[in-house]
Design a protein around this motif. Structure first.
Motif, short mmCIF file in Angstrom:
data_model
loop_
_atom_site.label_atom_id
_atom_site.label_comp_id
_atom_site.label_asym_id
_atom_site.label_seq_id
_atom_site.Cartn_x
_atom_site.Cartn_y
_atom_site.Cartn_z
N ARG A 45 0.83 -1.21 0.00
CA ARG A 45 0.00 0.00 0.00
C ARG A 45 0.86 1.26 0.00
O ARG A 45 0.49 2.28 -0.56
N PHE A 50 -1.25 4.41 -1.61
CA PHE A 50 -2.53 4.40 -0.89
C PHE A 50 -2.32 4.82 0.56
O PHE A 50 -3.11 5.56 1.12
N TYR A 78 -2.41 -1.82 -9.84
CA TYR A 78 -2.42 -2.35 -8.47
C TYR A 78 -3.64 -3.22 -8.26
O TYR A 78 -4.77 -2.81 -8.49
N PRO A 80 -5.30 -4.79 -5.19
CA PRO A 80 -5.28 -4.88 -3.72
C PRO A 80 -5.69 -6.27 -3.25
O PRO A 80 -6.11 -7.11 -4.04
N SER A 82 -8.30 -7.22 -1.56
CA SER A 82 -9.66 -7.52 -2.03
C SER A 82 -9.85 -6.73 -3.32
O SER A 82 -9.61 -5.53 -3.34
N PRO A 84 -10.95 -4.32 -6.02
CA PRO A 84 -11.80 -3.13 -5.88
C PRO A 84 -12.84 -3.08 -6.98
O PRO A 84 -12.61 -2.54 -8.05
N LEU A 85 -14.03 -3.65 -6.73
CA LEU A 85 -15.03 -3.78 -7.79
C LEU A 85 -16.33 -3.09 -7.41
O LEU A 85 -16.70 -3.07 -6.23
N TYR A 86 -17.00 -2.54 -8.41
CA TYR A 86 -18.35 -2.01 -8.20
C TYR A 86 -19.32 -3.11 -8.59
O TYR A 86 -19.49 -3.39 -9.78
N PRO A 87 -19.98 -3.75 -7.61
CA PRO A 87 -20.79 -4.92 -7.92
C PRO A 87 -21.92 -4.65 -8.90
O PRO A 87 -22.37 -5.56 -9.60
N GLU A 88 -22.39 -3.39 -8.98
CA GLU A 88 -23.55 -3.12 -9.83
C GLU A 88 -23.16 -2.84 -11.29
O GLU A 88 -24.03 -2.72 -12.14
N MET A 89 -21.85 -2.75 -11.58
CA MET A 89 -21.45 -2.44 -12.95
C MET A 89 -21.21 -3.72 -13.73
O MET A 89 -20.90 -4.76 -13.16
N TYR A 94 -17.09 -1.44 -16.34
CA TYR A 94 -16.14 -1.22 -15.25
C TYR A 94 -14.73 -1.01 -15.80
O TYR A 94 -14.04 -0.06 -15.41
N PHE A 97 -14.40 2.32 -17.37
CA PHE A 97 -14.25 3.37 -16.35
C PHE A 97 -12.82 3.42 -15.81
O PHE A 97 -12.21 4.49 -15.72
N VAL A 98 -12.26 2.25 -15.50
CA VAL A 98 -10.90 2.22 -14.96
C VAL A 98 -9.91 2.77 -16.00
O VAL A 98 -9.04 3.58 -15.68
N GLN A 145 -8.43 -4.77 -14.02
CA GLN A 145 -8.33 -3.34 -13.73
C GLN A 145 -6.88 -2.93 -13.48
O GLN A 145 -6.52 -1.78 -13.70
N ASN B 98 -16.71 -1.52 -0.83
CA ASN B 98 -16.34 -2.20 -2.08
C ASN B 98 -14.82 -2.30 -2.25
O ASN B 98 -14.35 -2.88 -3.22
N HIS B 99 -14.08 -1.64 -1.37
CA HIS B 99 -12.62 -1.52 -1.49
C HIS B 99 -12.20 -0.72 -2.72
O HIS B 99 -11.04 -0.74 -3.11
#
Lengths: 251, 265
Positions: A45, A50, A78, A80, A82, A84-89, A94, A97-98, A145, B98-99
């Motif tokens: 990090r 971060f 990077y 991480p 976990s 880093p995801l937007y579950p609704e996209m 996604y 966007f990235v 991503q 969501n991290h």
């Protein structure tokens, strides 16, 4: 390409990372090892900007993370701990966007996304909503991503965790290919953390082992195998060496 | 700040695939219809009663702006107090669960890209709510002749109130990872801010606060209700515009500090 300069991180009284320094050269794949709570995630990090280090700094592709953060971050992909995801996209939206926030020019975004979908085996699920994907696919989207903008430096925190053996092999092949691309591709420099020692032997040329926030080993794998009796015994020896030390640096 | 639009459009798209946006829209329009109808029915009753008792002077005083639109806008400004936190509670809190905060903060984005992008998305949603609200007074135009300029001033007031609420709600969302806490915190903040003028009035009636009239004036100045009401009366004062600008600016600045502080902890 990646340089840690005497980086330390202090959380209150606890010293999580104690003055770690190392360098990773272009095209190298380095395995970052250590028991749970050794400070691997904190170090990564700090490398990605971060978390700011309490002391020292990280230099990515010649850009100091403290004084020139935007350029340093542009050279960086990077993943991480976990993803880093937007579950609704959906997957494609996604990644687009990235690509955009990572600074991929508008005209190149479509091809960057296509290339990433293919590389990560996501073509079949491109229109699926991320929240509905299995853990393995989500991990792949997470890796996607990290590489969509084709950054020279990749920092991957446990990239194969939660995957089945077939997926693990695919991801390893992908990472190896990133470091040794076909002619014309970007040559990536990779740091990845993992608990799986065989993974390190399979894809890394060099190992950095940290324990209780300190760097213990920094050597080519070949040397460790030849002189140290293999990774597993080196790992066991280095992490067991000072169980009797005071608790100051533990997690 | 090249990426404000990218962040804002992603936020809006996510908002419109979540049930929250539709729940808020539906409830808002239903409540608006209910309150509009009730102020209209009350108006009708006034008119009938005054005709019955032949109070022709008072009958002349009655008008759509003061007796239908103003109370309607007043109630709706309170409804916004509940609705806007529902929209803003996830702005920053959901990034943490969501991290994706790790994605945003390690991307070549400035802090203002993130904070302004998210605020713009919330502001766009609030604008939609207020635009829907404009439909109700527009119905009156078909059957009567309310003053259009005064109505528009009131709508401007509601819009500014909504924009300020969105900024404050965003701040509440930036200091926690729990959306429920974000909702409750912003609701309490907004309610207190709204009620300050009542507190000042209590003081003016001779309470402890009334002793220091300067303080009481200050409370009144701080209160959103106070500034909102002058718009409803049809007054567009630069002092009121400045008040909302300061409120939004301060909240965004605090939000920026809160997001940054995650890094420096």
């Amino acid at each position: 390409m990646i340089e840690a300069r005497a980086m330390s991180k202090r959380y209150g009284d606890r010293l999580a990372v104690d003055s770690i320094s190392f360098e990773v050269a272009r095209g190298e794949v380095v395995g970052f090892l250590g028991p749970n709570g050794a400070g691997k995630t904190t170090t990564m990090r700090m490398l990605t900007g971060f978390l700011p280090p309490t002391d020292g700094t990280a230099v990515i592709d010649g850009h100091d993370m403290l004084t020139d953060p935007l350029r340093a971050r542009r050279s960086l992909g990077y993943l991480p701990e976990s993803p880093p995801l937007y579950p609704e996209m959906d997957v494609e939206g996604y990644l687009r966007f990235v690509a955009s926030i990572k600074g991929v020019p508008r005209g190149e975004r479509r091809s960057a996304v296509e290339r990433t979908l293919e590389r990560c085996g996501l073509v079949d699920v491109r229109r699926r909503v991320i929240g509905a994907l299995s853990k393995g696919y989500r991990q792949r989207v997470g890796l996607g991503q990290a590489i969509v903008h084709d950054p020279p430096v990749l920092i991957l925190d446990e990239p194969t965790v939660g995957l089945d053996p077939v997926q693990i092999r695919e991801i390893r092949t992908l990472i190896s290919n990133l470091a040794r691309p076909a002619a014309g591709g970007t040559q990536h420099t990779v740091i990845l953390s993992t608990h799986i020692l065989s993974e390190v032997e399979a894809i890394c040329q060099r190992v950095i082992l940290i324990h209780r926030g300190r760097k213990r080993v920094d050597a080519p794998i070949a040397d460790l195998v030849r002189e140290g009796g293999g990774l597993e015994s080196v790992f066991a020896r280095e992490t067991a060496r000072d169980e009797s030390e005071p608790e100051a640096a533990t997690v | 700040m090249r990426h404000v639009g990218t962040i804002a459009s992603r936020e809006l798209r996510s908002l419109f695939v979540s049930p929250v946006a539709y729940a808020v829209l539906t409830l808002f329009v239903l409540l608006a219809g209910f309150f509009f109808l009730s102020s209209l029915l009350q108006f009708e009753e006034y008119v009938l009663r005054m005709q019955q008792f032949q109070y022709f002077d008072q009958l002349k005083e009655l008008n759509l702006n003061d007796h239908v639109i103003a109370p309607f806008f007043g109630v709706m400004s309170v409804v916004l107090l509940f609705m806007v936190p529902g929209i803003t509670m996830g702005l920053f809190a959901s990034e943490k669960t969501n991290h994706t905060d790790e994605l945003l903060l390690t991307s070549p984005l400035t802090m203002w890209d993130i904070v302004l992008g998210k605020y713009l998305a919330a502001a766009a949603f609030v604008s939609l709510l207020v635009a829907l609200l404009a439909l109700y007074p527009a119905i009156l135009l078909l059957y009567g002749d309310p003053e259009v300029a005064k109505t528009l001033a009131g709508l401007l007031g509601l819009w500014l109130v909504g924009l300020a609420y969105a900024a404050i709600g965003g701040f509440a969302s930036s200091i926690t990872r729990n959306q429920i806490i974000a909702f409750a915190f912003s609701f309490v903040l907004l309610l207190v801010l709204w009620m300050l003028s009542f507190l000042a009035d209590l003081g003016a009636a001779g309470g402890a606060i009334g002793a220091a009239t300067g303080f009481s004036d200050f409370l009144r100045w701080l209160s959103t209700a106070e500034h909102f009401e002058s718009f409803v009366k049809g007054l567009i004062d630069t002092a009121d515009l400045a008040y909302f600008a300061v409120l939004v600016g301060t909240s965004l600045l605090l939000t920026k500090f809160a997001v940054e502080s995650v890094r420096w902890r």
